[in-house]
Design a protein around this motif. Sequence first.
Motif, PDB file in Angstrom:
ATOM      1  N   MET A 185      -5.677   1.659  -9.606  1.00 35.63           N
ATOM      2  CA  MET A 185      -7.054   2.107  -9.771  1.00 35.63           C
ATOM      3  C   MET A 185      -7.374   2.387 -11.234  1.00 35.63           C
ATOM      4  O   MET A 185      -8.515   2.224 -11.665  1.00 35.63           O
ATOM      5  CB  MET A 185      -7.322   3.332  -8.895  1.00 35.63           C
ATOM      6  N   GLU A 186      -6.378   2.778 -11.996  1.00 32.74           N
ATOM      7  CA  GLU A 186      -6.599   2.945 -13.443  1.00 32.74           C
ATOM      8  C   GLU A 186      -6.942   1.591 -14.068  1.00 32.74           C
ATOM      9  O   GLU A 186      -7.838   1.488 -14.904  1.00 32.74           O
ATOM     10  CB  GLU A 186      -5.345   3.517 -14.122  1.00 32.74           C
ATOM     11  N   SER A 233      -2.951  10.519  -2.685  1.00 37.31           N
ATOM     12  CA  SER A 233      -4.205  10.713  -3.402  1.00 37.31           C
ATOM     13  C   SER A 233      -5.010   9.432  -3.516  1.00 37.31           C
ATOM     14  O   SER A 233      -6.150   9.468  -3.973  1.00 37.31           O
ATOM     15  CB  SER A 233      -3.909  11.229  -4.796  1.00 37.31           C
ATOM     16  N   LYS A 234      -4.430   8.288  -3.159  1.00 35.59           N
ATOM     17  CA  LYS A 234      -5.146   7.004  -3.214  1.00 35.59           C
ATOM     18  C   LYS A 234      -5.484   6.596  -4.641  1.00 35.59           C
ATOM     19  O   LYS A 234      -6.264   5.683  -4.854  1.00 35.59           O
ATOM     20  CB  LYS A 234      -6.452   7.029  -2.415  1.00 35.59           C
ATOM     21  N   LEU A 235      -5.016   7.343  -5.590  1.00 33.68           N
ATOM     22  CA  LEU A 235      -5.338   7.017  -6.975  1.00 33.68           C
ATOM     23  C   LEU A 235      -4.044   6.687  -7.680  1.00 33.68           C
ATOM     24  O   LEU A 235      -3.015   7.267  -7.401  1.00 33.68           O
ATOM     25  CB  LEU A 235      -5.995   8.216  -7.660  1.00 33.68           C
ATOM     26  N   GLY A 236      -4.110   5.773  -8.598  1.00 38.69           N
ATOM     27  CA  GLY A 236      -2.894   5.489  -9.340  1.00 38.69           C
ATOM     28  C   GLY A 236      -3.035   4.273 -10.195  1.00 38.69           C
ATOM     29  O   GLY A 236      -4.140   3.862 -10.539  1.00 38.69           O
ATOM     30  N   ILE A 262      -0.828  10.694 -11.200  1.00 40.35           N
ATOM     31  CA  ILE A 262      -1.012  11.969 -10.519  1.00 40.35           C
ATOM     32  C   ILE A 262       0.278  12.480  -9.907  1.00 40.35           C
ATOM     33  O   ILE A 262       0.570  13.666  -9.943  1.00 40.35           O
ATOM     34  CB  ILE A 262      -2.072  11.825  -9.412  1.00 40.35           C
ATOM     35  N   ALA A 286      -8.188  -0.910 -12.433  1.00 37.67           N
ATOM     36  CA  ALA A 286      -9.406  -1.445 -11.808  1.00 37.67           C
ATOM     37  C   ALA A 286     -10.671  -1.033 -12.551  1.00 37.67           C
ATOM     38  O   ALA A 286     -11.545  -1.863 -12.806  1.00 37.67           O
ATOM     39  CB  ALA A 286      -9.486  -1.002 -10.346  1.00 37.67           C
ATOM     40  N   LEU A 287     -10.774   0.243 -12.902  1.00 40.24           N
ATOM     41  CA  LEU A 287     -12.018   0.684 -13.530  1.00 40.24           C
ATOM     42  C   LEU A 287     -12.212   0.000 -14.886  1.00 40.24           C
ATOM     43  O   LEU A 287     -13.291  -0.535 -15.173  1.00 40.24           O
ATOM     44  CB  LEU A 287     -12.058   2.206 -13.665  1.00 40.24           C
ATOM     45  N   PRO A 332      -7.286  -4.686  -1.754  1.00 38.22           N
ATOM     46  CA  PRO A 332      -6.319  -3.624  -1.449  1.00 38.22           C
ATOM     47  C   PRO A 332      -4.888  -4.093  -1.740  1.00 38.22           C
ATOM     48  O   PRO A 332      -4.579  -5.271  -1.551  1.00 38.22           O
ATOM     49  CB  PRO A 332      -6.515  -3.372   0.046  1.00 38.22           C
ATOM     50  N   LEU A 350       0.823  -1.208   0.000  1.00 41.24           N
ATOM     51  CA  LEU A 350       0.000   0.000   0.000  1.00 41.24           C
ATOM     52  C   LEU A 350       0.864   1.267   0.000  1.00 41.24           C
ATOM     53  O   LEU A 350       0.487   2.282  -0.581  1.00 41.24           O
ATOM     54  CB  LEU A 350      -0.919  -0.020   1.227  1.00 41.24           C
ATOM     55  N   SER A 376      -0.587   3.273  -3.357  1.00 40.91           N
ATOM     56  CA  SER A 376      -1.624   4.283  -3.217  1.00 40.91           C
ATOM     57  C   SER A 376      -1.009   5.672  -3.031  1.00 40.91           C
ATOM     58  O   SER A 376      -0.833   6.402  -3.979  1.00 40.91           O
ATOM     59  CB  SER A 376      -2.548   3.939  -2.060  1.00 40.91           C
ATOM     60  N   ARG A 414       2.341  14.087 -12.546  1.00 42.40           N
ATOM     61  CA  ARG A 414       1.755  15.320 -13.076  1.00 42.40           C
ATOM     62  C   ARG A 414       1.719  16.439 -12.050  1.00 42.40           C
ATOM     63  O   ARG A 414       1.815  17.609 -12.389  1.00 42.40           O
ATOM     64  CB  ARG A 414       0.328  15.045 -13.546  1.00 42.40           C
ATOM     65  N   GLU A 415       1.544  16.075 -10.766  1.00 41.49           N
ATOM     66  CA  GLU A 415       1.436  17.116  -9.745  1.00 41.49           C
ATOM     67  C   GLU A 415       2.778  17.469  -9.127  1.00 41.49           C
ATOM     68  O   GLU A 415       2.855  18.388  -8.320  1.00 41.49           O
ATOM     69  CB  GLU A 415       0.447  16.683  -8.656  1.00 41.49           C
TER      70      GLU A 415
END
Lengths: 336, 336
Positions: free
Chosen positions: A90-91, A84-87, A281, A93-94, A111, A77, A81, A284-285
């Motif tokens: 999760m890309e 932002s918990k996104l990455g 993210i 997963a959807l 998880p 984890l 994660s 990019r951030e």
Amino acid sequence: MTTQDNKRTRLIDVARHAGVSPGTVSNALNQTRFVDPETRQRIDDAIQALNYTPNIRARQLRTGRTNTIALLSSLPLSIASGASKLGFMMEIALTASIMALENRHALILVPPGKNPLDTVTFDAAILLEPSENDPQLRALQNAGIPCVTIGRTPGTNKPVPWVELHSEVTANLLLRHLQKEGCGHCALFVSNRQRTSSLETEAAYRLWCNGRQTPVIYYLDEEKGEAAGYHAARQLLLEAPQVNGLLVLVDTFASGAVRAFHETGTKIPQQMRVATRYDGIRARESKPPLTAVNMHLDEVARQATMLLFDVLAGRPMAGCDGPIPELVVRASSKIL
Amino acid sequence: MTTQDNKRTRLIDVARHAGVSPGTVSNALNQTRFVDPETRQRIDDAIQALNYTPNIRARQLRTGRTNTIALLSSLPLSIASGASKLGFMMEIALTASIMALENRHALILVPPGKNPLDTVTFDAAILLEPSENDPQLRALQNAGIPCVTIGRTPGTNKPVPWVELHSEVTANLLLRHLQKEGCGHCALFVSNRQRTSSLETEAAYRLWCNGRQTPVIYYLDEEKGEAAGYHAARQLLLEAPQVNGLLVLVDTFASGAVRAFHETGTKIPQQMRVATRYDGIRARESKPPLTAVNMHLDEVARQATMLLFDVLAGRPMAGCDGPIPELVVRASSKIL
């Protein structure tokens, strides 16, 4: 839709309405045999029109299947994660959940780094970036659960079917870019776990160093996440002041490294060109934003899910070739 | 771990090793009764030490439960995902999957706007932002599946238990901020679906307009996604040239609106101050980045998952109060 309605509509009613045999409806519902798209559409229309709900539990008992597939990540984890918990996961997963449902399965999201096998069962699994002797992969195999991986399983002649991530291509894209942007001496941060992406990146880096420079490699503890990247970068500045470029395989480590460079007044990209793999993210951030590669994770997820259904259907599969990563140049490596 | 090992280790062995009764082990595994954390840890240690794997399928047959919960979104894919496939729902998903597994359940991720009930069954569900007469909620209720929502179900005196999203607070935070930054005339873009967030935002906006200006409201088609925001913004510029501030509830619409303002040379924020709700990738990657609110989705997801387990355990629950949103000011509404 009421319970009474459900009682009235049976599979045979759907078959009659669609003008096909009950066997064809069953094949369409259970994915037991190929049903051509046009027939499947007629069946779907009949299901809608009659408000038919199959008895899921009865079907599961009959078929011994749960109609679920699971998505697992071998990465902990701390890596997978972050703030932002996104990455990455999760890309995947959807897209995998959409593909699964189109194939009449649901996706269980496990998880990162967890083994869910004492909690639930599922028909098959996609595992992200297995390590050598991966404990999750072993648990899945011991439980007899068909499996595909994203990234090849290292250290075995008989890897489970996988979608290729082309880590060597990625490493060469990034190293050539760093060199072109004036990096004379490049260091590498990889994870301390034996994953194919780490192994191939290290191999590509060592080849690239041949006749150019002595390799400068740091092996970082995944469990420590961003802090590992931070501390390695502080060490790098002390131990190898000639280095003016850094390839960081894992974006979480890259975030930590960038923090260390800011703290020490090391200018990015003028004094230190930085590049990472996953264009998420974090990349990019980051300030400045990080040069990375577009891994085409949508297509990776699509291929992995389809591969899994091939394996589930008993088709012998080696793997999928996977999309070719593309360089995304940002301000961390080039004065834009 | 081999199949043989599995055969040898039974629940009673775990109980002996942990020094508790088999009933306590069963309660810990099946969440049927409260087991104190220290005892649960001992049981977990015994499970690890003995390599115990419960017979999931037998347990499911016995209890009639699947040990899965599902996450569904009432919003269509055009809204809920977008280019990056990451957002609101996926932020909730990762936290919910972690919480679920800690409670010995797995999370099924259902693609936005889809009804999975002809494919799989699950013990309970979390539904994101139900609309009035929500078809997914109705399907879940007809199937007898316990449910909680994130955002209250509108149009009913008996909503299912929900985690409050405080949409009125959010609207007032953003409207007051826009006003403070010199917005004399503000327009509102909301979705055409009756969700509590739309309804409360519109109500707060109308109150805010009282004695200030005539309300300028556009109702956008969720299915059209970003394009709906783009076309509404083009229309706004023609129909209400006095407007110099825009509150866009849905970030996907905001992306489209920003594109329209760029195309028409409308300067953000000088000529048009823009704010949205969800502080996700769209808000952050927008040029300029969008003022938004931190919805504390981690905490929202945590509360929703715990609420669902309360409901599953038969505890009568009304809902959770939810975290209070906080303003995040960015360059779309303020010259920074």
